[in-house]
Design an enzyme around this catalytic site. Structure first.
Site, short mmCIF file in Angstrom:
data_model
loop_
_atom_site.label_atom_id
_atom_site.label_comp_id
_atom_site.label_asym_id
_atom_site.label_seq_id
_atom_site.Cartn_x
_atom_site.Cartn_y
_atom_site.Cartn_z
N HIS A 216 0.87 -1.19 -0.14
CA HIS A 216 -0.03 0.08 0.03
C HIS A 216 0.76 1.23 0.10
CE1 HIS A 216 0.61 1.39 4.09
NE2 HIS A 216 0.82 0.14 4.60
N CYS A 217 0.13 2.42 -0.50
CA CYS A 217 1.01 3.69 -0.31
C CYS A 217 0.18 4.41 0.63
CB CYS A 217 1.01 4.31 -1.89
SG CYS A 217 -0.70 4.74 -2.51
N ALA A 218 0.44 5.78 0.29
CA ALA A 218 -0.34 6.75 1.48
C ALA A 218 -1.86 6.90 1.58
CB ALA A 218 0.05 8.02 1.22
#
Length: 455
Positions: free
Chosen positions: A25-27
């Site tokens: 996942h990213c932000a």
């Protein structure tokens, strides 16, 4: 919101944990590599609590949850599909590899360039903002251009571009699977003080030396992009080849030694000059279009940029923009910025007109995000879903793009669009006017085009 319940339903809607090859996942988004995307139940995923949109791009299936929420969902989702919560993916390096294998060759090339340049953007943004500050000092005579303060700030602003090949060398070697420090060394060779620095060069001409009977110009590569990319790619191939044949007992000594010697000669005698010609050719072509058709090019690029984003090809533009910075200013970034904020304008129109509660909840935060330069929530969560708002955004982006080119708006860096780009724009006033044109144009175009509201 029950994060575990959402995660369980998400696994089912994705076709089961066996269908998830890799997860991280990213932000704001879950980033998944899926074995068979035809097994995904798109409508079920979009109706899950907290989901602001879902789309497939760059070899990954991405689900937008938003800042903070995505971490909590992933904490439950990760173990369900065999991913390591602490490190993101169970084998983080493999997630990128798995995603690339799902892409076509052109998209894979664009993603590689993105992976190289994204880590460098903060350094270039800082330098660009300093250049903008110096421009204000000089224009309004706030600081004497001959003073010590101005001289030091000028050093601070130009340093990132002077050592740009070193930064690129380090980042590119990591991406190509070579030793990043050897990549930095090759960048250092190409910016060595013995070579004439072309940064800010006027009429000075470099000396030439004879090596193996060949004439080699002693001209450096400060501020260039393509030459060092080509050199480090070759370096990585040479290093990998040498490691296969050199015994482990002497590998640490012999492999770096031979890699630097072989690649150094190739860099200064073959690839560097060829890469400089290629880079200058690209820059000359773009400058010709910019100077010849000007606002028309802005209209076309501003209108099409968001569509290009859907393909992932926009990741390759950082390299071109970095070349333009060395040639007088980045005139592409303001055009991209207009396309991005126009997505926000179209999303605001959807917010005011829609009667769908979930769409309304997503639209306003997505618009704010687009105004700050992050367009995925607006594009994939709202505008593309209804299609006509996406067209309305393209119209606004075209209008804004034509205006920034007409007014000669340029950027002193790369990476920042939307409101943050005010800090690196050479003409903040005209950029602000273009910003309003793009947003209002997209807003009105979206309302005029309309769209079919889902029941």
């Amino acid at each position: 919101m029950n994060h575990r319940e959402v995660a369980e339903k998400l696994v089912q809607a994705l076709g089961g944990k066996e269908n998830v090859i890799s997860a991280t996942h990213c932000a704001t988004r879950l980033r998944l590599v899926i074995d068979d995307e035809s097994k995904i139940d798109q409508s079920t995923i979009e109706e899950l609590d907290g989901v602001k949109g879902a789309f497939s791009s760059s070899g990954q299936y991405q689900i937008i949850f938003g800042t903070g929420t995505v971490n909590k969902v992933y904490a439950e989702f990760g173990p369900m599909v065999g991913a390591n919560v602490e490190g993101g993916d169970e084998k983080p390096a493999n997630h990128s590899d798995a995603a690339k294998r799902k892409m076509n060759p052109f998209a894979r090339f664009a993603r590689t360039l993105s992976n190289i340049f994204v880590p460098i953007i903060p350094a270039i943004v800082a330098a660009g903002m300093l250049m903008g500050l110096l421009g204000l000092f000089k224009t309004y005579e706030i600081v004497d251009a001959t003073s010590g303060l101005y001289t030091m700030l000028d050093m601070f602003s130009s340093a990132a571009f002077i050592i740009l090949p070193i930064l690129i060398g380090f980042s590119a070697a990591k991406e190509f699977g070579g030793n990043p420090y050897l990549g930095a060394v090759l960048g250092g060779i190409m910016t060595h003080p013995a070579l004439l620095n072309p940064w800010g060069l006027s009429n000075a001409s470099p000396e030439s030396i004879q090596v193996f009977g060949l004439n080699v110009e002693m001209l450096g590569y400060q501020g260039t992009v393509i030459p060092v990319l080509l050199v480090v790619y070759i370096m990585s191939k040479i290093e990998k080849g040498l490691r296969k044949v050199i015994p482990n007992v002497v590998d640490l000594l012999v492999t770096p030694f031979l890699t630097v010697i072989f690649t150094g000669f190739i860099a200064l005698m073959v690839v560097g000059p060829a890469g400089r010609i290629l880079g200058e050719g690209i820059t000359t072509t773009l400058n010709f279009l910019y100077d010849t058709v000007g606002p028309i090019a802005g209209l076309i690029f501003g209108g099409l940029y968001s569509t290009i984003v859907l393909t992932g090809v926009h990741h390759s533009f950082h390299a071109i923009e970095a070349e333009l910075l060395n040639a007088g200013g980045n005139y592409l970034l303001p055009i991209w910025a207009m396309a991005n904020v126009a997505q926000g304008g179209a999303t605001v129109a959807v917010f005011f007109r829609t009667k769908n509660k979930k769409t309304k909840e997503i639209a306003l935060p997505a618009a704010v995000s687009a105004f700050l330069g992050i367009t995925e929530p607006a594009i994939f969560g709202v505008n593309l879903k209804y299609r006509r708002p996406f067209i309305g955004a393209a119209i606004g982006g075209a209008l804004g793009g034509g205006y920034v080119v007409l007014m000669g708006v340029k950027a002193n860096g790369i990476g920042l669009t939307g409101i943050p780009m005010f800090a690196i724009a050479n003409n903040p006033l005209q950029y602000g006017i273009a910003f309003i044109i793009a947003v209002v144009g997209a807003f009105l175009a979206t309302l005029l085009l309309g769209w079919k509201e889902e029941k």
